[in-house]
Enzyme design. Structure first.
Site: not given
Length: 459
Positions: A11, A105-106
């Site tokens: 993350d 973002d993950e």
DNA sequence: TCTGGGGTCCTAGGACCC
DNA sequence: TCTGGGGTCCTAGGACCC
């Protein structure tokens, strides 16, 4: 649950804000808030400096400004974020080909699919440390938080626990001990509504949840949710990491600075939205069957209206016309706050050269022009190489195959007109869409429907 | 100035077919 | 003509995630 800590969750910390601080050194160490800057904007991401003032994701921008007036307030730059995200995902794929992005973002990584031999906790920890350095390098200085465990649930919770710039490897066997004291809301899928229901049942922690029987959870939360939660509560999570998931829908929506009640203006807006959806369909080489219009009224009540065509289309005119019709089914006279247009039931074929004129004149058209959704009439055709996959039992419309088939269909039946360059248009026949007689002509059938030039038997 | 934008998944009811 | 079960598709709404 796997025997080794082989699921990694990464993350990127305060991603949008971190990218802005990377690109504008004057913002480093200062509060940065990225989100919508209009009167109805909300916060997408706040830097940790801004979070210290209580600014949070999804907070109204007005409130963020009140809490942290000296922050930098920025509009998101998705193109840049996407580029940075791609670099990170590529780095993850160096570890293992099985990478499942959850957003920009993950992502999850299944380490067992890679070339890593030693998946002991200590080996995985040093691998994760290297990964954090790699991410810093390929992103130009961004930090990531990483969690590793025997399941997706554990990996995700672990990455949250040490944020920002954190790393936690949960050793096999330690899962229950870690989870039981935590509030139920740490489980992805338990939002405010579910948490409140559970609270009323006396369930506050994951440990409490584990003591409730599956039957009771199913009764309270429904079958799917209840069963899933019962399993997660005792850390029983064997969900696989799935790379390359295909999109199921594409949509575009706009919240207006001020409510709109003028029907003419709403008509213009819905057309613009439909065009934007069509641009995306074209760019991603997709077509869709179901068009959905979303209307959020002045009082935030939200309504959707959808309709399904006989076959997939990416035609701007068809989608726009249908979107307008669907909008007209909602009472918008008191004012509309948001309008959206979406397409689902996606098919991965493309509209190439049109021979709409040819198709439009066929009897196949006349035959189902009075079908419920005649919007499909003008949907087009393409060369064999990029043609549709014809799935027996599914509807396909107006397509040319090989030397020249035109397929039509409406609502469970397929109307077929056969023609070749030499013989011209042949007779029209209507089949049930799963008629075995059609199977030899399906592109899915081995030995080439596309190579066939003889028409099926004329009825 | 209350409450973004892009998604996924689930439920429940009705239509329709066998 | 009535009853009924199972399966699939469609629609509307809602919870949830980042």
């Amino acid at each position: 649950m796997r025997p080794q800590p082989s699921i990694l969750h990464l993350d990127l910390d305060a991603f949008f804000a971190a990218v802005e601080q990377r690109d504008k050194p004057s913002l480093r160490g200062k509060p940065v808030v990225v989100g919508g800057l209009g009167p109805r904007g909300v916060v997408a991401t706040a830097s940790y400096e801004a979070r210290a003032f209580g600014v949070r994701s999804a907070m109204r921008m007005a409130e963020a400004r009140a809490r942290c007036p000296h922050a930098a307030f920025l509009s998101p730059r998705f193109t840049i974020y996407r580029r940075t995200s791609r670099a990170v995902m590529a780095a993850l794929r160096e570890l293992s080909p099985v990478v499942e992005p959850l957003s920009l973002d993950e992502a999850y990584v299944d380490l067992t699919a890679g070339t890593i031999g030693d998946l002991s906790p200590s080996a995985v920890e040093s691998l994760a440390r290297d990964l954090k350095r790699t991410v810093r390098r390929v992103t130009g200085g961004l930090t990531a938080s990483i969690g590793v465990g025997t399941s997706k649930l554990i990996a995700k919770i672990a990455s949250d626990l040490r944020k920002p710039d954190g790393l936690l490897v949960v050793t096999p066997g330690a899962e229950t001990e870690l989870l039981s004291p935590m509030p139920v809301s740490v489980i992805p899928g338990v939002g405010p509504a579910t948490a409140e229901r559970l609270r009323r049942m006396g369930v506050h922690t994951v440990g409490d949840l584990g003591r409730v029987g599956e039957e009771e959870l199913v009764r309270a939360l429904g079958k799917a949710h209840g069963q899933a939660l019962a399993r997660l509560a005792c850390a029983g999570d064997d969900r696989p990491v799935v790379a390359e998931r295909e999109a199921k829908s594409i949509s575009v929506e706009d919240t207006f600075d001020h409510d709109i009640a003028d029907p003419a203006l709403l008509g213009v807006v819905i057309e613009r939205l439909a065009s934007r959806v069509c641009e995306r369909l074209a760019r991603e080489r997709l077509s869709g069957r179901t068009v959905t219009v979303k209307v959020r009224l002045y009082d935030f009540t939200t309504h959707t209206r959808s309709a399904t065509l006989a076959g997939p289309t990416d035609d701007d005119r068809v989608i726009t016309r249908l979107a307008r019709r669907l909008l007209s089914e909602v009472d918008t006279s008191a004012g509309v706050r948001l309008l959206g247009v979406g397409v689902s039931g996606l098919a991965d074929w493309v509209q190439e050269d049109l021979f709409g004129a040819l198709v439009d004149e066929t009897d196949a058209d006349a035959e189902h022009a009075d079908a419920e959704h005649s919007e499909t009439e003008r949907v087009t055709s393409g060369p064999v190489q990029t043609g549709p996959r014809w799935v027996p039992g599914a509807d396909v419309i107006h397509r040319r195959y090989g030397a020249g088939w035109v397929w039509g269909s409406g609502l469970g039946r397929v109307t077929v007109r056969f023609e070749t360059a030499t013989t011209g248009p042949g007779p029209v026949r209507t089949f049930a869409s799963d008629d075995p007689e059609l199977a030899p002509y399906s592109p899915l059938t081995p030995h080439s429907p596309l190579a066939r030039t003889d028409p099926p038997p004329a009825g």
